[in-house]
Design an enzyme around this catalytic site. Sequence first.
Site, short mmCIF file in Angstrom:
data_model
loop_
_atom_site.label_atom_id
_atom_site.label_comp_id
_atom_site.label_asym_id
_atom_site.label_seq_id
_atom_site.Cartn_x
_atom_site.Cartn_y
_atom_site.Cartn_z
N GLN A 18 -6.46 31.92 45.54
CA GLN A 18 -6.04 33.32 45.36
C GLN A 18 -4.54 33.51 45.63
O GLN A 18 -3.88 34.34 45.00
CB GLN A 18 -6.87 34.22 46.28
CG GLN A 18 -6.83 35.65 45.85
CD GLN A 18 -7.67 36.54 46.72
OE1 GLN A 18 -7.58 36.49 47.95
NE2 GLN A 18 -8.50 37.34 46.11
N GLU B 202 28.62 41.47 34.92
CA GLU B 202 28.59 42.82 34.32
C GLU B 202 28.33 43.92 35.34
O GLU B 202 27.58 44.86 35.08
CB GLU B 202 27.58 42.88 33.17
CG GLU B 202 28.26 42.48 31.88
CD GLU B 202 27.57 42.99 30.65
OE1 GLU B 202 27.23 42.14 29.83
OE2 GLU B 202 27.39 44.20 30.49
C1 LIG Z 1 29.48 33.33 35.30
C2 LIG Z 1 30.28 34.59 35.26
C3 LIG Z 1 30.63 35.15 34.03
C4 LIG Z 1 31.42 36.30 33.98
N1 LIG Z 1 31.81 36.82 32.77
C5 LIG Z 1 32.70 37.84 32.73
C6 LIG Z 1 33.24 38.29 31.49
O1 LIG Z 1 32.90 37.81 30.42
N2 LIG Z 1 34.18 39.27 31.52
C7 LIG Z 1 34.61 39.86 32.68
O2 LIG Z 1 35.46 40.73 32.64
N3 LIG Z 1 34.07 39.47 33.88
C8 LIG Z 1 33.16 38.47 33.92
N4 LIG Z 1 32.63 38.06 35.14
C9 LIG Z 1 33.03 38.75 36.37
C10 LIG Z 1 31.90 39.59 36.97
O3 LIG Z 1 31.68 40.74 36.21
C11 LIG Z 1 32.29 39.89 38.43
O4 LIG Z 1 32.09 38.69 39.13
C12 LIG Z 1 31.50 41.02 39.05
O5 LIG Z 1 31.82 42.24 38.47
C13 LIG Z 1 31.69 41.13 40.57
O6 LIG Z 1 33.03 41.02 40.95
P1 LIG Z 1 33.43 39.98 42.11
O7 LIG Z 1 32.77 38.69 41.75
O8 LIG Z 1 34.90 39.99 42.23
O9 LIG Z 1 32.74 40.50 43.41
P2 LIG Z 1 33.32 41.57 44.47
O10 LIG Z 1 33.70 42.82 43.77
O11 LIG Z 1 34.36 40.92 45.31
O12 LIG Z 1 32.04 41.86 45.33
C14 LIG Z 1 31.59 40.99 46.38
C15 LIG Z 1 30.33 41.59 46.99
O13 LIG Z 1 30.63 42.89 47.52
C16 LIG Z 1 29.77 43.85 46.93
N5 LIG Z 1 30.50 45.11 46.74
C17 LIG Z 1 31.78 45.29 46.29
N6 LIG Z 1 32.08 46.58 46.24
C18 LIG Z 1 30.99 47.27 46.65
C19 LIG Z 1 30.66 48.64 46.81
N7 LIG Z 1 31.53 49.61 46.51
N8 LIG Z 1 29.42 48.97 47.24
C20 LIG Z 1 28.52 48.00 47.53
N9 LIG Z 1 28.76 46.68 47.41
C21 LIG Z 1 29.98 46.32 46.96
C22 LIG Z 1 29.35 43.26 45.59
O14 LIG Z 1 28.16 43.83 45.11
C23 LIG Z 1 29.22 41.78 45.95
O15 LIG Z 1 27.97 41.56 46.54
C24 LIG Z 1 31.82 36.93 35.20
C25 LIG Z 1 31.43 36.38 36.44
C26 LIG Z 1 30.69 35.24 36.47
C27 LIG Z 1 30.32 34.67 37.82
#
Ligand SMILES: Cc1cc2nc3c(=O)[nH]c(=O)nc-3n(C[C@H](O)[C@H](O)[C@H](O)COP(=O)(O)OP(=O)(O)OC[C@H]3O[C@@H](n4cnc5c(N)ncnc54)[C@H](O)[C@@H]3O)c2cc1C
Length: 389
Positions: A278, A363
């Site tokens: 289960q 995204e």
């Molecule tokens: C494989 C891959 C492909 C990608 N492709 C693209 C692409 O084609 N084009 C493009 O433009 N970008 C792309 N990205 C970028 C992606 O969109 C970002 O990584 C994402 O938006 C998060 O930004 P960051 O990684 O800088 O995290 P950060 O903004 O530094 O966030 C770090 C952590 O803090 C949290 N956090 C931050 N601010 C807040 C808030 N106000 N409230 C609550 N929590 C918060 C986040 O949720 C996360 O957990 C890609 C990323 C990856 C890894």
Amino acid sequence: MDYFLTEEQRMIQDLSAQIAKEKIRPIRAQLDQQEEFPWETVKVLAQSDLYGLYIPEEYGGMGGGIFENCLAVEQLAYACIGVATTFAASGLGAYPILLYGSDEQKENYLPDIATGKRLAAFGLTESGAGSDVSGIQTTAVRDGDSYILNGTKQWITNGGEAEIYSILAITDRSKGPRGGSFFILEKGDPGFTFGKKEKKLGLRASATRELVFQDCRIPKDRLIGREGMGFIIAMKTFDKSRPGIGILGVGLSQGALDIAVEYARKRVQFGKPIISFQAIQHKLANMAIKTEAARALIYSTARYMDTDPHDSSKVAAMCKVFGGDVAMEVTTEAVQVLGGYGYMQDYPVEKMMRDAKILQIYEGTNEIQRNIIGQELNKEYGRMKDTFF
Ligand SMILES: Cc1cc2nc3c(=O)[nH]c(=O)nc-3n(C[C@H](O)[C@H](O)[C@H](O)COP(=O)(O)OP(=O)(O)OC[C@H]3O[C@@H](n4cnc5c(N)ncnc54)[C@H](O)[C@@H]3O)c2cc1C
């Protein structure tokens, strides 16, 4: 479950499923291990016309919408979300042009994107600007009939492989949120090169790369819409694309669920197939419930979004959050159902679990999506006259 698809929608589903089965499944482990860009599959998808599903017929597309595109993405993701992301990211790059481009820009770029002749990409993120898009540093300065771009975009999907790039740059920092603008960049533009190619936990069939602009001069008619519309274009694009991220999660979850059920029916311990326990049945049941619930949410949202509603940010964010969270949970449980074998590369579920994580990050992270949903709820309830207690 019958979602009452039209005959044409069923054909899209069947064609995508066939490509996934015959052209993606046999090579997904190789693409993952060797971190190869799936050019062969891209060519097959291009020949099948799937790249043009959401593009109007006048620009060489099939004239469908977000829903038709989701049907294709789901089936591709069933086999590999790395390949499916490569496919979907071209749409992300195309949407700024589709939504806000001039007639000339649409005529110049959309037919090639629709036929898969040229892939597109979307460049927003920078090293210091992820969730907080207002922190971007890339600039575009008007110089006569040109704009000159300087800056570096990071982690751009299809980076280096795509030919057409929709890029957000600052045109007037003093205007804050109205100081960003979108531009179309082409591979080969002078001063536009590619930097670091990322090595990743999962999603390895998808290219993720830096875009570098050093005194990159482009004609002024590459501006999308008007100066200052950049952040609006980014948000409207995400509203269109986020159901597509959710559906990647649905396809991936269904793939993991199918493997887990088949394995549980075959694996014998204590003299019985483990599906007779289960604890295993409940895991599989939860996986199935969540996958179907995510599919139902995303199908109905995608259909709603194809009516061009004004209030789509909340539901688009819900699709992205739910599809990603379900995929993470379902793939993790699939590994658990397969036990030690699930942890080995002999079965695809370990790759699926590694791949799933990205759906909660790119995204706009799932925390940011929940912020959007929370803010929209606050606004909606603020407008209501009713009280609830
Ligand atoms: C494989 C891959 C492909 C990608 N492709 C693209 C692409 O084609 N084009 C493009 O433009 N970008 C792309 N990205 C970028 C992606 O969109 C970002 O990584 C994402 O938006 C998060 O930004 P960051 O990684 O800088 O995290 P950060 O903004 O530094 O966030 C770090 C952590 O803090 C949290 N956090 C931050 N601010 C807040 C808030 N106000 N409230 C609550 N929590 C918060 C986040 O949720 C996360 O957990 C890609 C990323 C990856 C890894």
